[in-house]
Design an enzyme around this catalytic site. Structure first.
Site, PDB file in Angstrom:
ATOM      1  N   HIS A  91       0.815  -1.218   0.000  1.00 52.08           N
ATOM      2  CA  HIS A  91       0.000   0.000   0.000  1.00 52.08           C
ATOM      3  C   HIS A  91       0.845   1.263   0.000  1.00 52.08           C
ATOM      4  CE1 HIS A  91       0.303   0.819   4.445  1.00 52.08           C
ATOM      5  NE2 HIS A  91       0.374  -0.495   4.531  1.00 52.08           N
ATOM      6  N   ASP A 208       6.143   1.617   6.895  1.00 48.83           N
ATOM      7  CA  ASP A 208       4.895   0.902   6.651  1.00 48.83           C
ATOM      8  C   ASP A 208       4.036   1.786   5.751  1.00 48.83           C
ATOM      9  OD1 ASP A 208       2.445  -0.390   6.775  1.00 48.83           O
ATOM     10  OD2 ASP A 208       2.095   0.063   8.884  1.00 48.83           O
ATOM     11  N   GLU A 242      -5.165   1.255   2.786  1.00 46.07           N
ATOM     12  CA  GLU A 242      -4.976   0.135   3.703  1.00 46.07           C
ATOM     13  C   GLU A 242      -5.025   0.590   5.157  1.00 46.07           C
ATOM     14  OE1 GLU A 242      -2.825  -2.782   6.239  1.00 46.07           O
ATOM     15  OE2 GLU A 242      -2.359  -0.667   5.872  1.00 46.07           O
ATOM     16  N   GLU A 243      -4.476   1.755   5.447  1.00 43.81           N
ATOM     17  CA  GLU A 243      -4.408   2.214   6.830  1.00 43.81           C
ATOM     18  C   GLU A 243      -5.784   2.501   7.431  1.00 43.81           C
ATOM     19  OE1 GLU A 243      -1.988   1.850   8.578  1.00 43.81           O
ATOM     20  OE2 GLU A 243      -0.125   2.111   7.456  1.00 43.81           O
ATOM     21  N   ASP A 263       3.995  -6.423   3.663  1.00 47.21           N
ATOM     22  CA  ASP A 263       3.799  -5.388   4.679  1.00 47.21           C
ATOM     23  C   ASP A 263       4.861  -5.574   5.766  1.00 47.21           C
ATOM     24  OD1 ASP A 263       2.501  -3.322   6.287  1.00 47.21           O
ATOM     25  OD2 ASP A 263       0.691  -3.778   5.135  1.00 47.21           O
TER      26      ASP A 263
END
Length: 388
Positions: A91, A208, A242-243, A263
């Site tokens: 992501h 991330d 995604e978050e 990830d």
């Protein structure tokens, strides 16, 4: 912590295309791409610029791609078999914040975008994206001056309600903020502040999942450079939410039977993640990953001498979860780079990113994990049995 399943990278055989691909994947290229990605603010909800960056990069590589209405990217790589195919996903979006109030003291109240602790926001340098352009500031606790509040600084609760943005503008009232064109809902990006040390550690916010994106792009470059044959069509997916949970929910199509998410792995007490290799996740908070796909990845890591470990993440979900929740009948797995201090001041070692990129590359060149997956609904014949 139990020892990792250490392996030794097999000797390079220049006649073997997989060996040549693995040799091409090196830390310098991953770091170069990572620093370029980190220079582009991309909190969830404000990802257009990084989408353009990745699409320009893909165009330069000469690969076919397409994007959704909101900007998720799907790369289409041809294999020997068209369907069913596989996908690898990471992501582009990161944690961030959003303005919730223009305050009478000329400062801004904020809430988090994504799940991260207020204690890691304190002191962060930020950019506020207003209707008239970006503005700079700092996230501070409400009681920030030791000369004024003394020990109250240490006793005030660490909570987003106790934070505000001090702007680098001549604003000291609500009216000043309105006049300067600040608004509730303005997006806030947090500076990553990356630093690469001589020992190979990368310290930064937003590793991330920009470290995962850099690893995937490096693997893609190596596969293309060596013209590595693919047994089935492969899609590289780059999601933008995604978050906040939706991730890969709308980027897949029905031909995908295997989805590999890339990830971070949580390097922390009680975890078995590899800080210098790749971690193959066996489960997360949504449940176990697919048994056959996960063990297929373990076998690939062992066969190619890629350092690896297995782990289960208790407070974690990734793009794979959103894909399943959207109703896709697919096998999912997660491979991850070892990340200390996730969703805070993060640190990764370049060896871990290299291991991730190499496992992505050898996975792309491997056959489907279950031959029967050529069928969706069908008879039992060919369906695997883990107890046999």
């Amino acid at each position: 912590m139990p020892p990792a399943d250490h392996g030794h990278l097999r000797p390079i055989d220049t006649r073997d295309p997989i060996s040549r691909v693995m040799r091409r994947i090196d830390g310098e290229r991953i770091i170069e791409l990572l620093l370029e990605l980190q220079a582009i603010p991309s909190p969830t909800g404000y990802t257009d610029t990084i989408v353009h960056y990745v699409c320009d990069h893909l165009k330069g590589l000469g690969v076919a791609y397409e994007i959704t209405r909101r900007g998720a990217i799907r790369v289409n790589l041809r294999g020997d078999v068209y369907s069913p195919d596989r996908a690898v996903v990471s992501h582009l979006d990161t944690l961030g914040a959003q303005v919730t109030e223009l305050k009478e003291n000329g400062r801004l109240s904020v809430r988090p975008v994504g799940t991260w602790a207020a204690r890691f926001a304190e002191g962060a340098r930020v950019t506020v994206f207003t209707d008239v352009g970006p503005r700079r500031g700092t996230i501070l606790p409400l009681k920030a001056s030791g000369h004024t509040f003394d020990t109250q600084i240490d006793t005030q609760p660490s909570h987003w309600d106790n934070l505000e943005i001090r702007l680098d503008e001549r604003v000291s009232s609500y009216g000043d903020l309105v006049g300067a064109r600040f608004n509730v809902g303005d997006m806030v990006a947090v500076d990553p502040q990356p630093e690469v040390t001589p020992a190979g550690f990368i310290n930064s916010r937003h590793l991330d999942d920009k470290a995962g994106v850099a690893s995937m792009l490096t693997a893609l470059e190596a596969v293309l450079a060596e013209e590595l044959p693919l047994p089935v069509d492969c899609h590289f997916l780059f999601t933008i939410s995604e978050e906040t949970g939706s991730g890969a929910s709308s980027i897949l199509h029905g031909d995908v039977s295997e989805l590999l998410s890339v990830d971070n792995a949580t390097v922390a007490p009680g975890q078995n993640s590899s800080e210098y290799g790749v971690t193959i996740a066996m489960g997360d908070m949504t449940g176990p990953f697919d048994y056959h796909l996960s063990h297929g990845l373990i076998n690939l890591a062992e066969r190619h001498g890629i350092e690896h470990s297995r782990d289960v993440f208790k407070h974690y979900r990734c793009d794979a979860a959103s894909a399943i929740e959207a109703g896709n009948d697919i096998r999912t797995a997660l491979i991850a780079f070892g990340l200390d201090g996730s969703h805070g001041w993060e640190r990764v070692h370049i060896d871990s990113l290299v291991a991730v990129a190499r496992l992505v590359a050898v996975y792309m060149a491997s056959p489907p994990v279950v031959a029967r997956d050529t069928q969706g609904l069908g008879p039992i014949e060919g369906f695997p049995n883990v107890q046999e």
